[in-house]
Design a protein around this motif. Structure first.
Motif, mmCIF file in Angstrom:
data_model
loop_
_atom_site.group_PDB
_atom_site.id
_atom_site.type_symbol
_atom_site.label_atom_id
_atom_site.label_comp_id
_atom_site.label_asym_id
_atom_site.label_seq_id
_atom_site.Cartn_x
_atom_site.Cartn_y
_atom_site.Cartn_z
ATOM 1 N N ASP A 132 0.804 -1.230 0.002
ATOM 2 C CA ASP A 132 0.126 -0.146 0.197
ATOM 3 C C ASP A 132 0.877 1.633 -0.397
ATOM 4 O OD1 ASP A 132 -2.295 -1.938 0.180
ATOM 5 O OD2 ASP A 132 -2.252 -1.716 2.436
ATOM 6 N N ILE A 133 0.785 2.158 -1.035
ATOM 7 C CA ILE A 133 1.299 3.759 -0.905
ATOM 8 C C ILE A 133 0.066 4.312 -0.967
ATOM 9 C CG2 ILE A 133 3.336 4.575 -1.830
ATOM 10 C CD1 ILE A 133 3.872 2.639 -3.476
ATOM 11 N N LYS A 134 0.412 5.027 0.221
ATOM 12 C CA LYS A 134 -1.228 6.151 0.280
ATOM 13 C C LYS A 134 -1.103 6.963 0.122
ATOM 14 C CE LYS A 134 -1.694 2.411 4.459
ATOM 15 N NZ LYS A 134 -2.680 2.016 3.953
ATOM 16 N N ARG A 169 -0.540 -0.891 -4.316
ATOM 17 C CA ARG A 169 -2.448 -0.359 -3.975
ATOM 18 C C ARG A 169 -2.423 0.679 -3.653
ATOM 19 N NH1 ARG A 169 -4.976 -5.804 -1.126
ATOM 20 N NH2 ARG A 169 -5.503 -5.915 -2.612
ATOM 21 N N HIS A 170 -3.366 1.859 -3.795
ATOM 22 C CA HIS A 170 -3.521 3.275 -4.188
ATOM 23 C C HIS A 170 -5.243 3.432 -3.963
ATOM 24 C CE1 HIS A 170 -2.494 7.397 -3.344
ATOM 25 N NE2 HIS A 170 -3.448 7.494 -4.265
ATOM 26 N N VAL A 171 -5.128 3.225 -1.751
ATOM 27 C CA VAL A 171 -6.633 3.071 -2.071
ATOM 28 C C VAL A 171 -7.132 5.523 -2.526
ATOM 29 C CG1 VAL A 171 -8.277 3.944 -0.571
ATOM 30 C CG2 VAL A 171 -7.287 2.144 -0.192
ATOM 31 N N THR A 185 3.786 12.621 -8.972
ATOM 32 C CA THR A 185 4.297 11.915 -9.013
ATOM 33 C C THR A 185 4.227 9.962 -8.649
ATOM 34 O OG1 THR A 185 4.745 13.824 -8.021
ATOM 35 C CG2 THR A 185 6.525 12.777 -6.719
ATOM 36 N N LEU A 186 3.583 10.129 -8.083
ATOM 37 C CA LEU A 186 3.514 8.301 -7.803
ATOM 38 C C LEU A 186 3.771 7.703 -8.757
ATOM 39 C CD1 LEU A 186 3.362 6.617 -5.848
ATOM 40 C CD2 LEU A 186 0.639 6.121 -6.389
ATOM 41 N N GLU A 236 -6.192 5.814 -12.149
ATOM 42 C CA GLU A 236 -6.049 4.403 -13.110
ATOM 43 C C GLU A 236 -4.999 4.842 -14.650
ATOM 44 O OE1 GLU A 236 -8.695 0.740 -11.796
ATOM 45 O OE2 GLU A 236 -8.796 1.801 -13.968
ATOM 46 N N ASN A 237 -5.372 6.026 -15.679
ATOM 47 C CA ASN A 237 -4.858 6.637 -16.237
ATOM 48 C C ASN A 237 -3.477 6.746 -16.067
ATOM 49 O OD1 ASN A 237 -5.253 7.097 -19.174
ATOM 50 N ND2 ASN A 237 -5.715 9.266 -18.652
ATOM 51 N N ILE A 238 -3.304 8.179 -14.597
ATOM 52 C CA ILE A 238 -2.594 8.113 -14.853
ATOM 53 C C ILE A 238 -1.508 7.039 -14.499
ATOM 54 C CG2 ILE A 238 -0.828 9.637 -12.736
ATOM 55 C CD1 ILE A 238 -3.350 11.488 -13.047
#
Length: 248
Positions: A132-134, A169-171, A185-186, A236-238
Motif C-alpha cells: 500500500d502506497i497511501k 495498491r493505492h486507496v 509523482t507516484l 488508473e489512467n495516470i
C-alpha cells in the motif's frame, strides 16, 4: 512453544478473493503503528494480545480448507504484519515447505533498514507483496497516516533490489490523495521500479466508519464522499497506462 512461533492474531478469513491470486486464506494480525484516517480495520491498531496462535495451529486450520486454495494460498494482513516479523518468517517458512503460495499485505510501516537481514530472510519465503502506497507527498502522508512515507518508499526500493514481485495498491480518497500532481509523482516513482506485476487503484468507501463509531471514536473522514468509477479511471489512467508490466 517458541515465541517466534506464536502470532497475535486479530481474525482469520477462510475465503478471501481480493488479497492475492486465487482464493486465499487470510490471517489478519493484531497491531499497527500507522493511523490511517480511512482505516477499515480500526480495531486492529492496538498491540494488546487478542488471540495467540502458533504456526502449527494456523497451518492445521488452513489444511481444513486446503482444497479451496489450489490456485490461491495464504495472505497475511493486519493491522501490519511486519510488526510480527519473527513470527511471519516462521509461518511462511512452514507454508513454503508445503509448496503453498505466500503473500503479505503491508503498508511497510515497520520496515527498518537495520533489520534487512531479517527482511531478506522473510522474502526467501514470500511469493508476492501487496504494498500500500497511501500518499506519495510526505507532508500529506503525515496528515493522512500520522507518520512519514519514507519507510514505505524505502521498502519498495528494497523489494525491487531483491526482485520480489509487488502488487502496489493505492486507496483513492477524493479530496485527500487524488491530487493529479501527486498521482503523477507516484507514477514517476513506480516507473523507477522493475518488480511491479500489478497496480490497483482502490476507490475509497466509508464502510469502515461503523467500526470507529462502535469503538466510541470520531471517524476522521466523516462527510468525505466515496470515490466514483470516474475518479478511479482518472487515477488508473495516470498510474497504469503504458506501465511496463502491462506491455509484457
Amino acid at each position: 512453544m517458541k515465541v517466534d512461533n506464536v502470532g497475535n492474531v486479530h481474525s482469520i478469513e477462510t475465503f478471501g478473493a481480493f488479497d492475492g491470486p486465487g482464493v486465499r486464506y487470510i490471517v489478519f494480525l493484531q497491531g499497527c503503528p500507522f493511523k490511517c484516517q480511512f482505516c477499515h480495520n480500526r480495531d486492529t491498531w492496538s498491540t494488546r494480545t487478542n488471540k495467540l496462535m502458533s504456526v502449527d495451529e494456523i497451518f492445521n486450520d488452513f489444511s481444513k480448507y486446503k482444497s479451496f486454495y489450489k490456485t490461491g494460498g495464504i495472505t497475511v494482513s493486519g493491522g501490519e504484519p511486519l510488526l510480527q516479523l519473527p513470527f511471519l518468517i516462521e509461518l511462511f517458512k512452514k507454508f513454503k515447505s508445503e509448496g503453498i503460495h505466500t503473500c503479505i499485505d503491508t503498508s511497510a510501516a515497520c520496515y527498518n533498514v537495520r533489520e534487512n537481514d531479517k527482511f531478506k530472510e522473510l522474502m526467501k519465503y514470500t511469493d508476492l507483496v501487496l504494498l500500500d502506497i497511501k500518499q506519495i507527498n510526505d507532508e500529506k502522508h503525515k496528515v493522512l497516516v500520522g507518520s512519514s512515507n519514507k519507510k514505505v518508499l524505502d521498502f519498495a526500493k528494497f523489494l525491487d533490489e531483491l526482485g520480489v514481485k509487488v502488487n502496489t495498491r493505492h486507496v483513492l480518497v477524493p479530496g485527500v490523495n487524488d491530487d493529479l500532481d501527486d498521482l503523477i509523482t507516484l507514477r514517476k516513482f513506480l516507473d523507477t521500479l522493475n518488480n511491479i506485476v500489478k497496480i490497483d487503484v482502490l476507490g475509497y468507501h466509508s464502510k469502515g466508519q461503523i467500526k470507529w463509531e462502535q469503538m466510541g471514536l470520531t471517524y476522521p473522514l466523516d462527510g468525505v464522499r466515496e470515490a466514483t468509477k470516474d475518479d478511479v479511471k482518472i487515477a488508473e489512467n495516470i498510474l497504469k497506462s503504458g506501465f511496463k508490466y502491462m506491455q509484457e
